[in-house]
Design an enzyme around this catalytic site. Structure first.
Site, short mmCIF file in Angstrom:
data_model
loop_
_atom_site.label_atom_id
_atom_site.label_comp_id
_atom_site.label_asym_id
_atom_site.label_seq_id
_atom_site.Cartn_x
_atom_site.Cartn_y
_atom_site.Cartn_z
CG ASP A 1 -1.74 1.25 1.35
OD1 ASP A 1 -2.90 1.24 0.90
OD2 ASP A 1 -1.23 2.24 1.91
CB VAL B 1 -3.85 1.90 -2.00
CG1 VAL B 1 -3.88 1.18 -3.34
CG2 VAL B 1 -3.46 3.36 -2.21
CG ASP B 2 -3.51 -2.83 1.10
OD1 ASP B 2 -3.30 -3.20 -0.06
OD2 ASP B 2 -2.68 -2.93 2.01
CB VAL B 3 -9.32 0.34 2.58
CG1 VAL B 3 -10.83 0.47 2.80
CG2 VAL B 3 -8.62 0.02 3.89
CB SER C 1 -10.58 -4.72 0.21
OG SER C 1 -11.32 -3.70 0.87
#
Length: 391
Positions: free
Chosen positions: A143, A170-172, A175
């Site tokens: 991220d 960015v990960d969130v 997802s």
């Protein structure tokens, strides 16, 4: 009514955040999620602490717990033939498989999309990478790295210091893109005459660029890359934090009517007719002058006083608070932001999704490493002649 995804089996081969968080969202919606982890080590985030949450079985990383509730954990060593057979059987049974291995890694174990779909044609196979499966296949995606190279840090914080977001944003976002893709693919499978699934691919860089919204559009329109502006908005003014006597007030003026109410409430009604500030474009062009005048007026009183006064005028304003303040506000507004997952675990954030007919009501604690080894192996032990159509 049952939950939206009751009866959907998810094989979660992912680790860290984007994949596990996507799988946890599916679990919230009623899917049975089996998390595959490396023996003895497990998901990397099991070791990412402090902080730790105390459980009857010992300490658990709060980072791991935020993305792995309502799952079952099974330890499988893909280099071990017996464990690999279990993993392949799980892949053959599941409705959804989520993985974020480096491109091609699972192919070597017979767990790539082509091999899984050959035995399980209805599978929705979701792959999450950092930079895609083409030219960026060999690049490790984290991220923080994607926030840097993808441009988010260049428009966050002050101009002289590129700054990451305060969460692995960015990960969130990725997802959530993964969940959207998975749900769309399940719907497409339901409409397909033969119930055929497909592969869904998302990557951190594309999800970031897709989330830049107006900033990306501004760049594509003008060819000029946007820059960091602190709390100011590049296209709206005042739409930022303004200093008061004892802190900052977040002020959002999205139209001329709101601006007129703002300047009237702070005792400067004449600014609404000032040629420098009549339209939003005028205010953006003369932002420095406007901010100086507004902050001079706001300096006369406290943040709490101004928030009460301005909000009473129907203006979107608020105090710049902490994460604790955010939870307190949500609680006060009746949003019930947290849930108890039981087993001595710390409370967790409630799913933001609300359904009128199929509400999310049940949450279970994140699993201990290998907690469901026996359960999963027992579930997968079925007669050979039933394996071709596991659903």
């Amino acid at each position: 009514m049952s939950l939206p995804l009751d009866g959907v089996l998810v094989a979660d081969f992912s680790r860290v955040l984007a994949g596990p968080l996507a799988a946890a969202t599916l679990a919230d919606l009623g899917a049975e999620v089996i998390k595959v982890e490396r023996p003895e080590v497990g998901d990397d985030t099991r070791h990412w602490g402090p902080p730790w949450t105390e459980t009857p079985a010992g300490s658990s990383s709060s980072y791991f717990e935020c993305a792995n509730r309502s799952k079952k954990s099974v330890e499988l060593d893909l280099a071990d033939p017996a464990d690999l057979a279990v993993a392949r059987e799980l892949a053959a049974r599941c409705d959804v498989l989520i993985e974020n291995f480096r491109a091609g890694s699972l192919d070597r174990h017979g767990l790539g999309y082509d091999a899984v779909a050959a035995r399980n044609p209805g599978v929705v196979y979701a792959s999450i990478t950092g930079f895609g499966s083409g030219g960026g296949a060999d690049l490790a995606g984290y991220d923080f790295l994607v926030q840097a190279v993808g441009g988010l840090m260049s428009i966050t914080g002050r101009p002289d210091e590129p700054t990451k977001a305060g969460v692995a944003l960015v990960d969130v976002l990725t997802s959530k893109d993964a969940v959207v893709g998975i749900l769309a693919a399940l719907r497409a499978r339901d409409r397909h005459a033969e119930g055929r699934g497909q592969r869904v691919e998302v990557n951190l860089l594309s999800s970031l660029l897709g989330s830049l919204a107006n900033q990306a559009s501004a760049y594509l329109t003008t060819g000029a890359a946007p820059v960091a502006m602190g709390n100011q908005h590049p296209s709206i003014a005042p739409y930022e934090t303004l200093r008061a006597k004892d802190g900052h007030v977040a002020v959002c003026c999205g139209n001329d009517g709101q601006f007129a109410r703002l300047v009237s409430a702070v005792g400067l009604p004449g600014l609404a007719a000032d040629p420098r500030f009549v339209t939003n474009g005028d205010r953006v062009a003369h932002r420095e002058d406007l901010v100086g005048l507004l902050e001079n007026a706001l300096a006369a009183d406290t943040v709490d006083t101004w928030v009460e006064r301005l909000a009473g005028s129907g203006l979107p304003v608020g105090k710049v608070g902490s994460v604790a303040d955010g939870f307190e506000l949500a609680t006060r507004l009746g949003l019930e932001p947290t849930v108890d997952v039981g087993h001595g675990r710390a409370r967790q954030v409630r799913s933001p999704l609300t359904f009128s007919a199929t509400p999310v009501t049940t949450y279970t604690a994140p699993p201990g490493l290998g907690e469901h080894n026996d359960d999963v192996r027992t579930m997968l032990s079925i007669p050979q002649d039933n394996q071709e159509n596991p659903r």
